[in-house]
Write an enzyme that holds these catalytic residues in place. Sequence first.
Site, PDB file in Angstrom:
ATOM      1  N   ASP A 164       0.828  -1.216   0.000  1.00 30.55           N
ATOM      2  CA  ASP A 164       0.000   0.000   0.000  1.00 30.55           C
ATOM      3  C   ASP A 164       0.861   1.265   0.000  1.00 30.55           C
ATOM      4  OD1 ASP A 164      -2.022  -1.798   0.344  1.00 30.55           O
ATOM      5  OD2 ASP A 164      -2.839  -0.877   2.149  1.00 30.55           O
ATOM      6  N   ASP A 165       0.231   2.364  -0.351  1.00 31.90           N
ATOM      7  CA  ASP A 165       0.735   3.740  -0.154  1.00 31.90           C
ATOM      8  C   ASP A 165       1.802   4.191  -1.158  1.00 31.90           C
ATOM      9  OD1 ASP A 165      -0.910   3.721   2.046  1.00 31.90           O
ATOM     10  OD2 ASP A 165       0.710   3.518   3.513  1.00 31.90           O
ATOM     11  N   HIS A 174      -5.985   2.921  -3.951  1.00 32.81           N
ATOM     12  CA  HIS A 174      -5.866   3.159  -2.507  1.00 32.81           C
ATOM     13  C   HIS A 174      -6.222   4.621  -2.205  1.00 32.81           C
ATOM     14  CE1 HIS A 174      -4.776   2.280   1.550  1.00 32.81           C
ATOM     15  NE2 HIS A 174      -3.628   2.916   1.560  1.00 32.81           N
ATOM     16  N   HIS A 231      -5.136   9.547   0.084  1.00 29.04           N
ATOM     17  CA  HIS A 231      -5.147   8.878   1.383  1.00 29.04           C
ATOM     18  C   HIS A 231      -5.984   9.578   2.428  1.00 29.04           C
ATOM     19  CE1 HIS A 231      -3.612   6.042   4.422  1.00 29.04           C
ATOM     20  NE2 HIS A 231      -3.175   5.348   3.405  1.00 29.04           N
ATOM     21  N   HIS A 243       3.931  -2.218   2.922  1.00 24.50           N
ATOM     22  CA  HIS A 243       3.917  -0.853   2.367  1.00 24.50           C
ATOM     23  C   HIS A 243       5.212  -0.634   1.600  1.00 24.50           C
ATOM     24  CE1 HIS A 243       1.147  -0.867   5.757  1.00 24.50           C
ATOM     25  NE2 HIS A 243       0.461   0.043   5.087  1.00 24.50           N
TER      26      HIS A 243
HETATM   27 ZN    ZN Z   1      -2.536   3.327   3.339  1.00 25.74          ZN
END
Ligand code: ZN
Length: 388
Positions: free
Chosen positions: A209-210, A259, A263, A349
């Site tokens: 993620d991210d 995602h 955020h 991540h």
């Molecule tokens: Zn995240």
Amino acid sequence: MKRILMTIFLFLCIGCTNKELITTIIEENDNNLICINYPNTDYKKLNDIIKLDIDNIYNDFKNKYNNKDELNIDYKINEFDGFINILLDISLNSSNYVKTYFFDINNNNFLNINDIVDNNSIYQIKNNLVKENINIHYLDNYINKLPFFIDNDLNIYINSNNKTIRKNYSNIDYKIDLNIKNNYAKVNSYKINNKVLDINKKYVALTFDDGPSIYTKEIIDTLKKHEVNATFFILGNKVKPYQELLNESLNNGNILGNHSYNHKWLIKLNEDELNNQIIKTNEEIKLYTGFTPTLLRPTYGSVNNKVKHLNMDIVLWTVDTMDWKYRNVSTIVSRATKNLKDGDIILMHDIYKTSALAVDKIITEIKKQSFELVTIPELKEIEKLRNV
Ligand code: ZN
């Protein structure tokens, strides 16, 4: 007087993965949620001032807010020949304001709106400011500090009462040449990985993620070395700067998921804001890679009915490495591979060096335990095949 020149340059992003293009800071704890994204340019003076402003906002937030409050900083950047214009969009819970920077590369200094817009246009802007109840006595001072961002139009921002009003001017004459450098979409056609899936084997999926970030390249190279694939849940605001890397990742058989755009905590958004986060991200991915995402990993793992009713497949996880907290390779490897069972989805991540370093050992250990590594769509396909 010169009108803005819309010259489009094909910007080649050779070697751009060697430098972190966008800094991402994501923190979640009992007191608050923080997500900050800002660009790193080639210019120290510009980077330093942005970093200083971000640090001040961050520290101020940490000192004053502690009741599951949310700080989100997003950015926009436009590069011209000789100039860079950056906007920071700062949201504190539901209030927001903007900061902008207009940097003159050749003279290594910052310009305000008086420096770049001709007098007639300034006069027009001033008149409009008075209509917005800006005190006429402070007008000259105000206009020197006026936030602005130039895309096709001139956008000026009035920060007032916890929200920002944007005023759009389409017929502005500029004192300087503004040739937009456009990092234009280069859409690849990538091959779909048609892997034969044996329902009698055990499968797990690695997810990240991210990102993307400076560490993503190392991860996709490691995946390639082991001839396996993963699923990357990416932020919409990072798609354009990392388009080459994302195309490479897709070409290797990895999958991209949504995602959100920047955020934000999705369950706090109204329907329009929520749709915007998802649609804008899908559009960016489609535009710069040709890939249409169908998977959504909600920010902070939070789901409500509105999120459930988006037209996306929600993917959570069953194994949390907490790699954002444990920046230690052996801890991450052990958390990722201990007690693995068939169908597990491992959360990592790709914005931390230690996470990237752990991937090689994680894959080796997963294979040793006789699991096959697949993407989320493949994992879903296996479930389907088994239920037939
Ligand atoms: Zn995240």
